[in-house]
Design an enzyme around this catalytic site. Structure first.
Site, PDB file in Angstrom:
ATOM      1  N   ASP A  81       1.295  -0.819   0.250  1.00 26.87           N
ATOM      2  CA  ASP A  81       0.104   0.271   0.055  1.00 26.87           C
ATOM      3  C   ASP A  81       0.575   1.309  -0.081  1.00 26.87           C
ATOM      4  O   ASP A  81       0.702   2.102  -0.613  1.00 26.87           O
ATOM      5  CB  ASP A  81      -0.953  -0.173   1.557  1.00 26.87           C
ATOM      6  CG  ASP A  81      -1.350  -1.556   1.723  1.00 26.87           C
ATOM      7  OD1 ASP A  81      -2.191  -1.795   0.181  1.00 26.87           O
ATOM      8  OD2 ASP A  81      -1.351  -2.082   2.184  1.00 26.87           O
ATOM      9  N   HIS A 140      -4.555  -3.594   6.179  1.00 25.31           N
ATOM     10  CA  HIS A 140      -4.743  -3.584   4.725  1.00 25.31           C
ATOM     11  C   HIS A 140      -6.130  -3.454   4.045  1.00 25.31           C
ATOM     12  O   HIS A 140      -6.421  -5.366   4.102  1.00 25.31           O
ATOM     13  CB  HIS A 140      -3.209  -4.805   4.391  1.00 25.31           C
ATOM     14  CG  HIS A 140      -3.018  -5.496   2.855  1.00 25.31           C
ATOM     15  ND1 HIS A 140      -2.951  -3.902   2.256  1.00 25.31           N
ATOM     16  CD2 HIS A 140      -3.604  -6.614   2.074  1.00 25.31           C
ATOM     17  CE1 HIS A 140      -2.785  -5.143   1.152  1.00 25.31           C
ATOM     18  NE2 HIS A 140      -3.159  -6.243   0.591  1.00 25.31           N
TER      19      HIS A 140
HETATM   20  P1  NAD Z   1      -1.646 -18.726  -4.733  1.00 28.11           P
HETATM   21  O1  NAD Z   1      -3.215 -19.191  -3.756  1.00 28.11           O
HETATM   22  O2  NAD Z   1      -1.449 -18.205  -5.722  1.00 28.11           O
HETATM   23  O3  NAD Z   1      -0.664 -19.689  -3.794  1.00 28.11           O
HETATM   24  C1  NAD Z   1      -1.160 -19.548  -2.193  1.00 28.11           C
HETATM   25  C2  NAD Z   1      -0.149 -21.074  -1.857  1.00 28.11           C
HETATM   26  O4  NAD Z   1      -0.546 -21.665  -0.577  1.00 28.11           O
HETATM   27  C3  NAD Z   1      -0.926 -22.178  -1.909  1.00 28.11           C
HETATM   28  O5  NAD Z   1       0.490 -22.733  -2.928  1.00 28.11           O
HETATM   29  C4  NAD Z   1      -1.351 -23.246  -1.606  1.00 28.11           C
HETATM   30  O6  NAD Z   1      -1.246 -24.728  -1.304  1.00 28.11           O
HETATM   31  C5  NAD Z   1      -0.612 -22.621  -0.072  1.00 28.11           C
HETATM   32  N1  NAD Z   1      -1.022 -23.168   1.022  1.00 28.11           N
HETATM   33  C6  NAD Z   1      -1.710 -22.720   1.390  1.00 28.11           C
HETATM   34  N2  NAD Z   1      -2.845 -23.271   2.515  1.00 28.11           N
HETATM   35  C7  NAD Z   1      -1.774 -23.368   2.995  1.00 28.11           C
HETATM   36  C8  NAD Z   1      -0.848 -23.888   4.331  1.00 28.11           C
HETATM   37  N3  NAD Z   1      -1.613 -23.912   5.294  1.00 28.11           N
HETATM   38  N4  NAD Z   1      -0.257 -24.107   4.248  1.00 28.11           N
HETATM   39  C9  NAD Z   1       0.703 -23.544   3.713  1.00 28.11           C
HETATM   40  N5  NAD Z   1       0.725 -23.189   2.547  1.00 28.11           N
HETATM   41  C10 NAD Z   1      -0.242 -23.458   2.158  1.00 28.11           C
HETATM   42  O7  NAD Z   1      -1.764 -17.290  -3.746  1.00 28.11           O
HETATM   43  P2  NAD Z   1      -1.234 -16.130  -3.909  1.00 28.11           P
HETATM   44  O8  NAD Z   1      -1.302 -15.492  -4.674  1.00 28.11           O
HETATM   45  O9  NAD Z   1       0.345 -16.523  -3.964  1.00 28.11           O
HETATM   46  O10 NAD Z   1      -1.302 -15.197  -2.382  1.00 28.11           O
HETATM   47  C11 NAD Z   1      -0.924 -15.230  -1.200  1.00 28.11           C
HETATM   48  C12 NAD Z   1      -2.045 -14.591  -0.167  1.00 28.11           C
HETATM   49  O11 NAD Z   1      -1.134 -13.374  -0.249  1.00 28.11           O
HETATM   50  C13 NAD Z   1      -3.032 -15.099  -0.273  1.00 28.11           C
HETATM   51  O12 NAD Z   1      -3.980 -14.796   1.332  1.00 28.11           O
HETATM   52  C14 NAD Z   1      -3.504 -12.998  -1.040  1.00 28.11           C
HETATM   53  O13 NAD Z   1      -4.252 -12.336  -0.362  1.00 28.11           O
HETATM   54  C15 NAD Z   1      -2.161 -12.620  -0.158  1.00 28.11           C
HETATM   55  N6  NAD Z   1      -1.967 -11.724  -0.339  1.00 28.11           N
HETATM   56  C16 NAD Z   1      -1.333 -10.177   0.537  1.00 28.11           C
HETATM   57  C17 NAD Z   1      -1.063  -8.919  -0.391  1.00 28.11           C
HETATM   58  C18 NAD Z   1      -0.941  -7.966   0.835  1.00 28.11           C
HETATM   59  O14 NAD Z   1       0.309  -7.404   0.924  1.00 28.11           O
HETATM   60  N7  NAD Z   1      -0.839  -8.386   2.574  1.00 28.11           N
HETATM   61  C19 NAD Z   1      -1.220  -8.972  -1.259  1.00 28.11           C
HETATM   62  C20 NAD Z   1      -0.848  -9.718  -1.956  1.00 28.11           C
HETATM   63  C21 NAD Z   1      -1.737 -10.888  -2.056  1.00 28.11           C
HETATM   64  C1  LMR Z   2      -3.240  -6.958  -2.537  1.00 28.78           C
HETATM   65  O1  LMR Z   2      -3.761  -5.417  -2.592  1.00 28.78           O
HETATM   66  O2  LMR Z   2      -3.580  -6.747  -3.846  1.00 28.78           O
HETATM   67  C2  LMR Z   2      -3.652  -8.261  -2.150  1.00 28.78           C
HETATM   68  O3  LMR Z   2      -3.798  -8.256  -0.573  1.00 28.78           O
HETATM   69  C3  LMR Z   2      -4.738  -9.109  -2.896  1.00 28.78           C
HETATM   70  C4  LMR Z   2      -6.216  -8.103  -2.042  1.00 28.78           C
HETATM   71  O4  LMR Z   2      -6.805  -9.328  -2.231  1.00 28.78           O
HETATM   72  O5  LMR Z   2      -6.296  -7.519  -3.115  1.00 28.78           O
END
Ligand code: NAD
Ligand code: LMR
Length: 330
Positions: free
Chosen positions: A163, A191
């Site tokens: 952010d 967030h």
């Molecule tokens: P994705 O679905 O591509 O990958 C998630 C991975 O986590 C998968 O490989 C899945 O098997 C694994 N997983 C699920 N449960 C698990 C567990 N208990 N232990 C270990 N691994 C596990 O998702 P992504 O795009 O990589 O996103 C991951 C997370 O990050 C999501 O919750 C998404 O919303 C979040 N995210 C946060 C931000 C932020 O700014 N904070 C930004 C982008 C994404």
């Molecule tokens: C983001 O801000 O891009 C991540 O938290 C993914 C989402 O769900 O928006």
């Protein structure tokens, strides 16, 4: 003489953020170009085959700093002696969902992992929660780990850096100043769309950027909604949530925490100590300056009426999320 390797745990290693993150960690972008790392990769049993593929690619990069890799579906193994833990693995949201809609599904992951960190990680481990809703997931992990009394609560942090970076880009575009020149931004709170990107203190080469832009309607009607809803806009455009920019922000967060922010403010989601009227323990985005592996809140900033209103809004949401997981932590 080469340094002792740092153990870095990445959860969700087979996921899309994992794929953008691991190669940059192994190349030294997160902990320094002279710092060997051992990657401890956690994912679900059904994802282990994909993790193996990622490891094959890591091998094929022949990174000089990659001192070892392990893959496991057991959190107790993944967090053993770890120095830096990136908690990425969790379900992402899809179109039309808010991040807090993921809470029921993802919350349990963070009790299990909080317990593993609390028992097996290096006591000085630095934890960054990326998996959404990241503030409350970090809160859950912290509260669970606390029961074992080994890791400081302050070592559990949540990712507001994406952010922060999004807000910097928007401000640079609007003001015509370079991203690099912009100092002293903060994104307060959760967030989520309630986050408050506060550019009242931002300067560029000594000029106050808010005065330079001089457009209160832009702040309220364009800047805040654009930053607050950027994640949803990316999901809408890509059909998947942000990955490369999220991995980049995770690298920025840990790099600055470990190597220092050179006196500059960065935003981290950290457990509140009561400052700015945020109840103790809630994981809240605040401005910090990092040095010597520690962060320090920027204290004493003036909170005007508009800012107080925005901070109260994002706090209310975090208090509701905290109430929603109280049973899980009981
Ligand atoms: P994705 O679905 O591509 O990958 C998630 C991975 O986590 C998968 O490989 C899945 O098997 C694994 N997983 C699920 N449960 C698990 C567990 N208990 N232990 C270990 N691994 C596990 O998702 P992504 O795009 O990589 O996103 C991951 C997370 O990050 C999501 O919750 C998404 O919303 C979040 N995210 C946060 C931000 C932020 O700014 N904070 C930004 C982008 C994404
Ligand atoms: C983001 O801000 O891009 C991540 O938290 C993914 C989402 O769900 O928006």
């Amino acid at each position: 003489m080469s340094k002792t390797p740092v153990r870095v745990t990445v959860t969700g290693a087979a996921g899309q953020i994992g794929y953008s993150l691991l190669f940059r960690i192994a190349s030294g972008e997160m902990l320094g170009k002279d710092q060997p790392v051992i990657l401890q990769l956690l994912d679900l049993p059904q994802a282990q085959k994909a993790v193996k593929g990622v490891i094959m690619e890591l091998e094929d990069c022949a990174f000089p700093l990659l001192a070892g890799v392990i893959a496991t579906d057991d959190p107790n193994v993944a967090f053993k002696d770890t120095n830096v833990a990136l908690l990425v693995g969790a379900r992402p949201r899809g179109p039309g969902m808010e991040r807090k809609d993921l809470l029921t599904e993802n919350a349990k992951i963070f009790t299990v992992q909080g317990a593993a960190i609390g028992q097996y990680a290096d006591p000085d481990v630095k934890v960054l929660v990326v998996g959404n809703p990241c503030n409350t997931n970090a809160y859950i992990a912290k509260e669970t780990a606390k029961k074992f009394g080994r890791v400081k609560e302050g070592n559990f942090t949540a990712m507001l850096r994406l952010d922060h970076n999004r807000a910097l880009s928007q401000l640079a575009a609007k003001s015509g100043r370079s991203v690099d020149s912009l100092k002293s931004l903060v994104v307060w709170g959760n967030h989520s769309p309630t986050m408050y990107a506060d550019y009242r203190f931002v300067t560029s080469n000594g000029d106050n950027v808010k005065a330079l832009i001089n457009d209160e309607a832009w702040n309220r009607d364009t800047f805040l909604p654009t930053v607050g809803k950027r994640g949803a806009a990316i999901i809408e455009a890509r059909g998947l949530s942000s990955a490369a920019s999220a991995a980049n922000a995770a690298i920025d967060h840990i790099r600055d925490w470990v190597l220092g922010s050179n006196g500059e403010w960065v935003t981290m989601g950290i457990p509140s100590d009561g400052s700015y009227g945020i109840p103790e323990g809630i994981v809240f985005g605040v401005p910090v300056i990092t040095a010597n592996g520690e962060y320090k809140r920027v204290e004493g900033l003036e909170i005007d009426a508009f800012s107080a209103e925005r901070i109260a809004l994002t706090l209310k949401e975090l208090e509701e999320e905290r109430a929603g997981v109280a049973d899980l932590l009981a």
